[in-house]
Design an enzyme around this catalytic site. Structure first.
Site, short mmCIF file in Angstrom:
data_model
loop_
_atom_site.label_atom_id
_atom_site.label_comp_id
_atom_site.label_asym_id
_atom_site.label_seq_id
_atom_site.Cartn_x
_atom_site.Cartn_y
_atom_site.Cartn_z
N THR A 289 20.08 35.70 -53.27
CA THR A 289 19.47 35.23 -52.03
C THR A 289 18.47 36.26 -51.51
O THR A 289 17.36 35.93 -51.11
CB THR A 289 20.55 34.96 -50.97
OG1 THR A 289 21.48 33.99 -51.49
CG2 THR A 289 19.94 34.42 -49.69
N GLN A 319 20.38 28.29 -52.02
CA GLN A 319 19.76 29.42 -51.31
C GLN A 319 18.35 29.69 -51.86
O GLN A 319 18.19 30.00 -53.05
CB GLN A 319 20.61 30.67 -51.44
CG GLN A 319 21.97 30.57 -50.77
CD GLN A 319 23.08 30.17 -51.73
OE1 GLN A 319 22.85 29.43 -52.68
NE2 GLN A 319 24.27 30.68 -51.48
N GLN A 341 17.79 25.34 -47.57
CA GLN A 341 18.89 26.26 -47.28
C GLN A 341 18.37 27.70 -47.24
O GLN A 341 17.63 28.12 -48.13
CB GLN A 341 19.99 26.13 -48.35
CG GLN A 341 21.20 27.01 -48.07
CD GLN A 341 22.38 26.68 -48.96
OE1 GLN A 341 22.43 25.66 -49.62
NE2 GLN A 341 23.36 27.57 -48.98
N ASP A 342 18.75 28.44 -46.18
CA ASP A 342 18.40 29.87 -46.06
C ASP A 342 16.90 30.11 -45.96
O ASP A 342 16.36 31.00 -46.61
CB ASP A 342 18.98 30.66 -47.24
CG ASP A 342 20.50 30.75 -47.21
OD1 ASP A 342 21.10 30.13 -46.31
OD2 ASP A 342 21.07 31.41 -48.07
N ASP A 363 22.18 26.67 -42.84
CA ASP A 363 22.10 28.11 -42.51
C ASP A 363 20.66 28.61 -42.53
O ASP A 363 20.39 29.72 -43.00
CB ASP A 363 22.93 28.93 -43.50
CG ASP A 363 24.39 28.49 -43.58
OD1 ASP A 363 24.87 27.85 -42.63
OD2 ASP A 363 25.03 28.78 -44.60
N ARG A 431 27.24 28.27 -37.71
CA ARG A 431 28.59 28.57 -38.19
C ARG A 431 28.68 30.07 -38.48
O ARG A 431 27.66 30.73 -38.73
CB ARG A 431 28.94 27.74 -39.42
CG ARG A 431 28.03 27.95 -40.63
CD ARG A 431 28.51 27.16 -41.83
NE ARG A 431 27.66 27.35 -43.00
CZ ARG A 431 28.06 27.12 -44.26
NH1 ARG A 431 29.29 26.70 -44.49
NH2 ARG A 431 27.23 27.32 -45.27
N TRP A 433 28.98 33.21 -40.36
CA TRP A 433 28.88 33.78 -41.70
C TRP A 433 29.85 34.96 -41.86
O TRP A 433 30.47 35.13 -42.91
CB TRP A 433 27.44 34.22 -41.95
CG TRP A 433 27.15 34.67 -43.35
CD1 TRP A 433 27.87 34.41 -44.48
CD2 TRP A 433 26.02 35.45 -43.77
NE1 TRP A 433 27.27 34.98 -45.58
CE2 TRP A 433 26.14 35.62 -45.18
CE3 TRP A 433 24.94 36.01 -43.11
CZ2 TRP A 433 25.20 36.34 -45.91
CZ3 TRP A 433 24.00 36.72 -43.85
CH2 TRP A 433 24.13 36.88 -45.23
#
Length: 525
Positions: A289, A319, A341-342, A363, A431, A433
């Protein structure tokens, strides 16, 4: 010990040995999160040469010093690994760890050299984020077994960092109470600016600085690629003053990295969706990531204006980072970050985002920086089947870190692709992490795409009592708190005084460093 860092360590060692008292150190160790680790390293490393002149600050310095020593050993251990025993994926994670440990050593050295405990708290928090990121690289690629070959990384260094963070915070509180340090201020040069801001740079407040290099795909500039311009900037710039790279409109398909040695770079484009930096590195194709970012910046004082940063890997690749920033005092103004995502990795240190657009699914604003997003538009996209959207995933691992994500006066809405099928997917504000995840939505507009519960667990009851999630004076059809989660760490904030410490002026101390960038900001609520 690595010869690069040995002289620095020895210089600090000789300077601080004369100010430490053994009995005071051992007593103070009992107040740290890991007293056994603290006592072991203090007794085995330096206790033989300590004299009798103890102060509160000497224990703080001693704690950081032994942590620096262990970081250097850890860096050398990882650097000396036999790479023939690692596969290609493991080598990528290993390479991340080398860079992250070098960053940590720099953060620890700066903390030792600084008399400003607030700066040091930021740098020590960043060092903790670095250690977690190093481990995450192996976890991302399902290489958990390879972590066993990195003994220093896993335990002792992380615990020493937590101890140093705690002792630094204690010294900060002590200093404030005895009036040796007053107020939330940085190390300032004349005129009220951070010491790293040059005199010439202070003159740029509110002005449009002249570009030093022009990038244009049509050949009308100095270079046709951004990477060529960055390489040229290393040789062409003089001193540490602001260096401006103007990137003309176009789609630049390249991965760009601004190293930590490259200070005060400024990128200016022709506007959102006019100047676009795009890539497609992702976790599923073998990148960590951390390493997947289309544009990554570590050098302090970075500014970007009027640009789009994009990762086109798509939701099925999981990711895939569009932009990663670990740049202290970095500012992004009128920029767009597009991914799934990310998308936006606000990795560490102090960061400010103003009038930006962020697109993603899972996220997609995440990391462990001290970050405020102000007057931004957050667009939630359509995820993969079976996924749930989460706007944030803040990664505060230690309760003494000064980090968090604050989203202020911004809009959270469904993007056009999700709007058509919004009933088929759940969307949450965030949320946790890590265990002490901290996120606030302050005076934002939240549309109906937000699930009434508001927040999503990470796994079971993990972090639900230790996180800090807050909402204050939000509006919109998704802002009602009547059906929100009832976790111990969730707060419906009703008093301005309770949220005041999370403003740009207080949380980022933005009045001291954002004005020099010429970017507008609201210091308070």
């Amino acid at each position: 010990m690595d010869k690069i860092f040995l002289p620095i360590f020895c210089a600090h060692l000789l300077f601080y040995l004369g100010f430490i008292h053994a009995s005071k150190l051992i007593t103070s160790c009992n107040q740290t999160p890991y007293p056994e680790i603290c006592n072991y390293y203090i007794n085995t490393n330096l206790v033989q040469t300590l004299d009798q002149s103890a102060t509160t600050f000497s224990f703080r310095d001693q704690s950081v010093l032994v942590t620096l020593n262990q970081a250097i050993k850890s860096h050398q251990t990882i650097k000396n690994l036999n790479l023939r025993s690692l596969d290609e994926k493991s080598k990528l994670a290993w390479n991340d760890c080398i860079e992250l440990h070098e960053n940590t050593i720099e953060h620890l050295n700066r903390s030792l050299s600084s008399t400003n405990s607030i700066d040091s708290q930021t740098w020590l928090s960043a060092a903790i984020a670095n250690q977690q990121t190093c481990q995450n690289g192996f976890i991302d690629l399902n290489l958990n077994l390879n972590l066993d070959s990195m003994p220093y990384m896993l335990s002792n260094l992380s615990k020493l960092l937590s101890n140093s963070l705690a002792t630094n915070k204690f010294s900060q509180q002590y200093s404030t109470s005895t009036k040796q340090i007053t107020g939330r201020r940085l190390l300032l040069a004349p005129g009220g600016y951070p010491s790293w801001v040059s005199a010439a740079d202070r003159k740029l407040i509110g002005a449009a600085p002249k570009e030093d290099i022009i990038v244009a795909q049509d050949g009308s500039g100095d270079y046709t690629t951004i990477n060529e311009a960055v390489a040229a900037a290393v040789g062409r710039r003089k001193g540490t003053g602001r260096f401006v790279i103007y990137v003309k409109k176009g789609v630049y398909k390249e991965n760009v990295e601004i190293k930590r040695s490259m200070k005060n770079l400024m990128f200016v484009g022709d506007g959102i969706d006019a100047t676009v930096v795009t890539g497609s590195k992702n976790n599923q194709d073998g990148s960590t990531t951390f390493g997947s970012a289309t544009f990554a910046v570590s050098g302090p004082g970075f500014i970007a204006k009027y640009m789009t940063f994009e990762n086109t890997a798509g939701p099925e690749k999981h990711q895939a980072v569009a932009l990663r920033s670990g740049s202290d005092f970095s500012v992004f103004y009128s920029c767009s970050f597009k991914g799934y995502q990310d998308t936006l990795y606000i990795h560490s240190q102090r960061q400010f985002y103003r009038n930006c657009d962020i697109y993603g699914t899972v996220d997609f604003v995440f990391g462990d920086a001290v970050a405020v997003l102000q007057n931004c538009n957050i667009y939630v996209r359509k995820p993969m089947s079976g996924q749930k959207n989460t706007v944030t995933a803040q990664g505060r691992k230690d309760p003494n870190e000064n980090t968090g994500i604050v989203i202020h006066n911004s809009n959270v809405v469904a993007a056009s692709d999700l709007m058509r099928v919004s009933g088929s997917f759940e969307t949450y504000l965030g949320r946790p992490w890590h265990e002490y995840s901290r996120t606030l939505f302050v005076k934002c507009s939240l549309d109906g795409v937000i699930n009434p519960a508001g927040w999503l667990p990470w796994s079971g009851d993990f972090a639900l009592s230790t996180l800090y999630y807050g909402e204050y004076m939000n509006i919109g059809s998704g802002s009602s708190t009547g059906r929100r989660v009832n976790w111990p760490g969730y707060h419906v904030i009703t008093q301005a005084t309770d949220v005041g410490k999370f403003t740009v002026g207080n949380f980022l101390n933005g009045n001291s460093w954002i004005p020099v960038t010429g970017v507008p900001f609201d210091s308070g609520l």
